[in-house]
Design an enzyme around this catalytic site. Structure first.
Site, PDB file in Angstrom:
ATOM      1  N   GLY A 164       0.790  -1.223   0.000  1.00 45.29           N
ATOM      2  CA  GLY A 164       0.000   0.000   0.000  1.00 45.29           C
ATOM      3  C   GLY A 164       0.819   1.269   0.000  1.00 45.29           C
ATOM      4  O   GLY A 164       0.315   2.333  -0.339  1.00 45.29           O
ATOM      5  N   ASP A 168       1.227 -11.684   6.671  1.00 38.41           N
ATOM      6  CA  ASP A 168       1.792 -10.844   5.616  1.00 38.41           C
ATOM      7  C   ASP A 168       3.089 -10.176   6.060  1.00 38.41           C
ATOM      8  O   ASP A 168       3.720  -9.477   5.261  1.00 38.41           O
ATOM      9  CB  ASP A 168       0.777  -9.782   5.168  1.00 38.41           C
ATOM     10  CG  ASP A 168       0.254  -8.948   6.314  1.00 38.41           C
ATOM     11  OD1 ASP A 168      -0.487  -9.517   7.158  1.00 38.41           O
ATOM     12  OD2 ASP A 168       0.547  -7.746   6.392  1.00 38.41           O
ATOM     13  N   ARG A 174      14.572   0.156   1.220  1.00 34.55           N
ATOM     14  CA  ARG A 174      14.762  -1.100   1.933  1.00 34.55           C
ATOM     15  C   ARG A 174      15.357  -2.139   0.995  1.00 34.55           C
ATOM     16  O   ARG A 174      14.990  -2.228  -0.174  1.00 34.55           O
ATOM     17  CB  ARG A 174      13.428  -1.591   2.489  1.00 34.55           C
ATOM     18  CG  ARG A 174      13.531  -2.857   3.308  1.00 34.55           C
ATOM     19  CD  ARG A 174      12.332  -3.046   4.211  1.00 34.55           C
ATOM     20  NE  ARG A 174      11.123  -3.401   3.482  1.00 34.55           N
ATOM     21  CZ  ARG A 174       9.947  -3.618   4.082  1.00 34.55           C
ATOM     22  NH1 ARG A 174       9.838  -3.491   5.397  1.00 34.55           N
ATOM     23  NH2 ARG A 174       8.881  -3.940   3.373  1.00 34.55           N
ATOM     24  N   LYS A 225       9.907   2.577   0.442  1.00 34.91           N
ATOM     25  CA  LYS A 225       8.792   2.497   1.387  1.00 34.91           C
ATOM     26  C   LYS A 225       8.365   3.920   1.739  1.00 34.91           C
ATOM     27  O   LYS A 225       9.159   4.715   2.238  1.00 34.91           O
ATOM     28  CB  LYS A 225       9.228   1.743   2.644  1.00 34.91           C
ATOM     29  CG  LYS A 225       8.092   1.353   3.563  1.00 34.91           C
ATOM     30  CD  LYS A 225       8.605   0.440   4.657  1.00 34.91           C
ATOM     31  CE  LYS A 225       7.485   0.029   5.588  1.00 34.91           C
ATOM     32  NZ  LYS A 225       7.977  -0.858   6.683  1.00 34.91           N
ATOM     33  N   ASP A 277       9.401  -5.892   8.127  1.00 37.12           N
ATOM     34  CA  ASP A 277       8.309  -5.006   8.565  1.00 37.12           C
ATOM     35  C   ASP A 277       8.427  -4.614  10.031  1.00 37.12           C
ATOM     36  O   ASP A 277       7.734  -5.138  10.896  1.00 37.12           O
ATOM     37  CB  ASP A 277       6.945  -5.636   8.263  1.00 37.12           C
ATOM     38  CG  ASP A 277       6.648  -5.628   6.770  1.00 37.12           C
ATOM     39  OD1 ASP A 277       7.110  -4.699   6.089  1.00 37.12           O
ATOM     40  OD2 ASP A 277       5.977  -6.539   6.289  1.00 37.12           O
TER      41      ASP A 277
END
Length: 489
Positions: free
Chosen positions: A89, A248, A173, A110, A258
């Site tokens: 997203g 996820d 990243r 990101k 993450d």
């Protein structure tokens, strides 16, 4: 000249695996941190990255030749509830580079703007979460934990709205890949067996080539289970709490990925939670191993059509693989704690010895990191006083220490060799929550990156004593304690 030779193997998969999307340009990009050693290891030119073309790429203002910017599709269980479509997203994959050793790495932006998977989000990142991920991911790398890495942090010159207006930023990243358990779930939820087979074979070719051949999909399942068992055991031995272990957020490559509301424990307690959104403690410190197995079970479910055409036959095959997780995890965990306690040999009573220390630490509210570090620095009984002082109830430590000394007496290594080994197993410096928050506050509120840079420099050498940096090793005072950490969205 573009010195980056991008390849785009994921973009060569069918279009339903991703959405082609360009980053959204920003007003006034400024690189505030470039990871030059990582850039060099990847075969990238740091000088080019700091120049106009490099800054344009790192901010999303321009795509270099060879890049194929995409947002990947995935689904996932979030706090136990299944979302059939999530996807990148606010992250955009530029492509892949092959390092000097022939290994492939994703380069991802990101916070580079909205994508078709943004679900009404702005696709942007605030400076604070970018700095947090930069700090913690690089600290994890220095600690020897498989992890995504931070290549650069860029200020955008634009504000993003969260509870208030905050400076916007983009994180570059680096990962072995961004393929997740949720990526497999995306196609399983749609009954798309062809895509599952393509994805599984892509993962085998990229991450687990030893699994290729007949029986490759079972071998893949077993390899991913083994990688996650080793990874989560490492988390446990350094007191790391991921904070949001949704499916996820679990990488098929076995890397930590993450970094949202993650944190490191100060005082030891198995139910420690920092994440502000984990209201029921689903992802508490001690829950991480069973949650990892739960997530891997969801992964195994996606592979059932590949394991056997008859699902009734596939289920016991997958179950047998999953049953290996607990013993593998326990073996890694006990081995890790043995190293932390200076034990080079194995005895059956070691498990109880480790548990007894953790129980004493919980009872005495002792700092997880410093207990093990001070044990490393206490090769003699007289040297244990510094460790003893960490316990609110020293009697519990005293009882345990006697057992530990008896156990050490059966080891063959010299005191000096054992001390050296323990110092390399027990960090002095971890990214403590109050230090991260102080660095973020200085950067966001005062445009002062000094604390951020100092913290990065200290954490780059976590096992070394650093004169003048003792303050970075101490636990927080009562007024400095950080009780909640937050996602960046």
């Amino acid at each position: 000249m573009n010195p980056i030779a991008f390849d785009n193997s994921y973009a060569r998969l069918p279009e339903r695996f991703y959405a082609a999307v360009a980053p959204t340009a920003v007003a006034a990009p400024r690189v505030i941190r470039l990871n030059e050693p990582l850039a060099s290891r990847l075969g990238l030119d740091p000088d080019w990255l700091k120049g106009p073309e490099g800054v344009a790429m790192l901010s999303g203002n321009a795509l270099p030749a060879g890049a194929a910017s995409i947002a990947t599709a995935y689904a996932g269980h979030q706090f136990g509830g299944f979302s059939p479509q999530l996807g990148d997203g606010r992250a955009i994959l530029l492509g892949e580079v092959i390092d000097r050793n022939g290994r492939r790495h994703d380069i991802q932006l990101k916070g580079a703007g909205p994508t078709p998977f943004s679900r009404r989000g702005d696709g942007r990142a605030a400076l604070g979460p970018v700095l947090r991920e930069y700090i913690v991911s690089e600290a994890m790398a220095a600690l020897g934990v498989p992890t995504t890495r931070a290549l650069a942090a860029v200020l955008t010159g634009e504000a993003v709205r969260r509870e208030t207006l905050l400076p916007g930023a983009v994180l570059t990243r680096v990962a072995s890949s961004h393929i997740r358990i949720g990526t497999f779930q995306f196609f399983a939820a749609r009954g798309d067996v062809e895509a599952l087979r393509l994805l599984a074979d892509h993962v085998i070719a990229r991450h687990y080539p030893a699994c290729a051949g007949e029986g490759r999909h079972l071998a893949l399942l077993e390899a991913v289970i083994a990688a996650q068992a080793a990874l989560v055991a490492q988390w446990m031995t350094i007191g790391f709490i991921h904070g949001v272990m949704n499916t996820d957020n679990m990488s098929i490559a076995g890397e930590t990925i993450d970094y949202g509301p993650c944190a490191f424990m100060d005082a030891y307690h198995p139910t420690t939670v920092f994440s502000s959104i984990d209201e029921r403690g689903r992802y508490a410190y001690a829950n991480q191993p069973p949650i990892a197995r739960w997530n891997l079970t969801r992964f195994a479910e996606t592979l059932l059509p590949l394991l056997d055409d008859d699902i009734d036959k596939a289920v016991p095959i997958a179950q047998a693989a999953l049953d290996r997780f607990d013993p593998q995890f326990q073996a890694h965990l006990i081995a890790g704690f043995r190293r932390k306690l200076g034990l080079a040999t194995e005895e059956a009573e070691d498990v109880e010895l480790i548990k007894a220390l953790l129980d004493a630490m919980q009872q005495g509210e002792a700092d997880f990191t410093l207990v093990f570090r001070r044990l490393s620095e206490a090769p003699t009984e007289e040297g244990a006083d510094a460790c003893r002082s960490l316990f609110g109830d020293p009697a519990a430590f005293d009882a345990w220490e006697g057992r530990w000394r008896q156990r050490l007496s059966r080891e063959q290594a010299s005191t000096d060799a054992r001390r050296e080994a323990m110092l390399h197993a027990n960090p002095l410096f971890i990214p403590r929550n109050h230090l991260i928050e102080a660095a973020i506050e200085a950067a966001v509120e005062r445009d002062d990156l000094g604390p951020f840079e100092t913290l990065l420099a200290v954490l780059a050498r976590p096992f070394e004593a650093q004169p003048g940096r003792e303050d970075h090793a101490r636990p927080p005072e009562m007024h400095e304690r950080v009780l909640a950490t937050f996602c960046g969205t």
